[in-house]
Design an enzyme around this catalytic site. Structure first.
Site, PDB file in Angstrom:
ATOM      1  N   MET A 225       0.843  -1.182   0.000  1.00  0.00           N
ATOM      2  CA  MET A 225       0.000   0.000   0.000  1.00  0.00           C
ATOM      3  C   MET A 225       0.887   1.244   0.000  1.00  0.00           C
ATOM      4  SD  MET A 225      -2.902  -1.078   2.784  1.00  0.00           S
ATOM      5  CE  MET A 225      -1.645  -1.377   4.014  1.00  0.00           C
ATOM      6  N   ASP A 226       0.330   2.332  -0.494  1.00  0.00           N
ATOM      7  CA  ASP A 226       0.992   3.636  -0.412  1.00  0.00           C
ATOM      8  C   ASP A 226       2.247   3.736  -1.273  1.00  0.00           C
ATOM      9  OD1 ASP A 226       0.554   6.146   0.571  1.00  0.00           O
ATOM     10  OD2 ASP A 226       1.814   5.897   2.341  1.00  0.00           O
ATOM     11  N   CYS A 227       2.346   2.903  -2.328  1.00  0.00           N
ATOM     12  CA  CYS A 227       3.532   2.989  -3.189  1.00  0.00           C
ATOM     13  C   CYS A 227       3.189   3.496  -4.589  1.00  0.00           C
ATOM     14  CB  CYS A 227       4.250   1.641  -3.271  1.00  0.00           C
ATOM     15  SG  CYS A 227       3.371   0.394  -4.227  1.00  0.00           S
ATOM     16  N   GLY A 228       1.980   4.035  -4.764  1.00  0.00           N
ATOM     17  CA  GLY A 228       1.657   4.701  -6.012  1.00  0.00           C
ATOM     18  C   GLY A 228       1.036   3.842  -7.086  1.00  0.00           C
TER      19      GLY A 228
ATOM     20  N   SER B  76      -2.220   3.088  -7.762  1.00  0.00           N
ATOM     21  CA  SER B  76      -3.364   3.718  -8.414  1.00  0.00           C
ATOM     22  C   SER B  76      -2.943   4.959  -9.196  1.00  0.00           C
ATOM     23  CB  SER B  76      -4.423   4.084  -7.372  1.00  0.00           C
ATOM     24  OG  SER B  76      -4.908   2.926  -6.722  1.00  0.00           O
TER      25      SER B  76
ATOM     26  N   ASP C 111      -7.395  -1.936 -11.475  1.00  0.00           N
ATOM     27  CA  ASP C 111      -6.816  -1.535 -10.194  1.00  0.00           C
ATOM     28  C   ASP C 111      -7.418  -2.385  -9.078  1.00  0.00           C
ATOM     29  OD1 ASP C 111      -5.051  -0.003  -8.669  1.00  0.00           O
ATOM     30  OD2 ASP C 111      -6.603   1.433  -8.110  1.00  0.00           O
ATOM     31  N   GLU C 112      -6.714  -2.468  -7.959  1.00  0.00           N
ATOM     32  CA  GLU C 112      -7.126  -3.326  -6.837  1.00  0.00           C
ATOM     33  C   GLU C 112      -7.329  -4.763  -7.326  1.00  0.00           C
ATOM     34  OE1 GLU C 112      -6.713  -2.015  -4.122  1.00  0.00           O
ATOM     35  OE2 GLU C 112      -7.196   0.109  -4.239  1.00  0.00           O
ATOM     36  N   ALA C 113      -6.421  -5.205  -8.182  1.00  0.00           N
ATOM     37  CA  ALA C 113      -6.565  -6.526  -8.810  1.00  0.00           C
ATOM     38  C   ALA C 113      -6.473  -7.658  -7.802  1.00  0.00           C
ATOM     39  CB  ALA C 113      -5.500  -6.694  -9.894  1.00  0.00           C
TER      40      ALA C 113
END
Length: 216
Positions: free
Chosen positions: A11-14, A16, A86-88
């Site tokens: 998470m939080d690594c860009g 999206s 996204d969110e695969a």
């Protein structure tokens, strides 16, 4: 040749943000794509980044045939040059198979973005299937950082800032949720294994996290 590419990271690594950038770059060249997402923080049918960017997307609910959806768009006269997901990690394994079929049968590039492991360090079924099927797996270059400053490699679920290791695999939350809500935090392996979040580390500031020292 068209490819199924899996962009993975914590998470939080860009993830999206990159998904949005890829879509923007292609639309600026006159290309049109189908964007799928699942359980985005901005709500149903949205692809959003923590930078505040957001676009409409198709919610890939459980049971949806994503291959059939793309075929339906084309059959009705729509143009599809690529597919973004996204969110695969939240997709079902059979939906990942359908993404591979989009590449092989329709000859379209598919760019999938997702988290590899859950808060228990276990592979998401969707991510596992992507690793098995993807033509390429790309680790995102933007490194998320643990509260200690080290590279974050693990995702932690928190309640009131305290890390939990039991519960359903999918609970929608965010790294910016206030105390009392289910939240998420990225940690290095050492602090994930010690269940030491930023909140608990601050509470224990009088007892620094250092190696034990014994006198000779």
């Amino acid at each position: 040749m068209p490819e199924l590419v899996f962009f993975s990271g914590t998470m939080d690594c860009g993830k999206s943000t990159l998904a949005l950038q890829i879509g923007h770059n292609r639309s600026a060249r006159g290309l049109q794509g189908v964007i799928f997402t699942r359980d985005d923080r901005a709500g149903e049918g949205k692809l959003s980044s923590r930078l505040g960017l957001v676009t409409d997307a198709v919610e890939a609910v459980g049971g949806m045939d994503v291959y059939a959806h793309v075929v339906d768009v084309i059959t009705k006269g729509g143009r599809v040059d690529y597919v973004i997901v996204d969110e695969a990690q939240f997709l079902l394994p059979e939906q990942i198979d359908q993404l591979a079929r989009i590449v092989d049968d329709l000859e379209l590039d598919v760019y999938a973005f997702g988290i590899t492991t859950d808060f228990r360090t276990k592979l998401f079924p969707g991510s596992q299937r992507l690793i098995e099927l993807a033509d390429r797996v790309e680790a995102l270059q933007v490194e998320a950082l643990c509260w200690c400053g080290a590279r974050a490699t693990h995702n932690a679920r928190t309640v009131d800032g305290v890390m939990v290791v039991e519960g359903a695999q999918v609970v929608v939350g965010d790294v910016d949720r206030p105390g009392g809500d289910v939240g998420y935090e990225v940690l290095c392996r050492r602090h994930h294994s010690r269940r030491m979040t930023a909140a608990t580390a601050n509470a224990g500031a009088l007892s620094p996290d250092v190696l034990p020292v014994t006198s000779g």
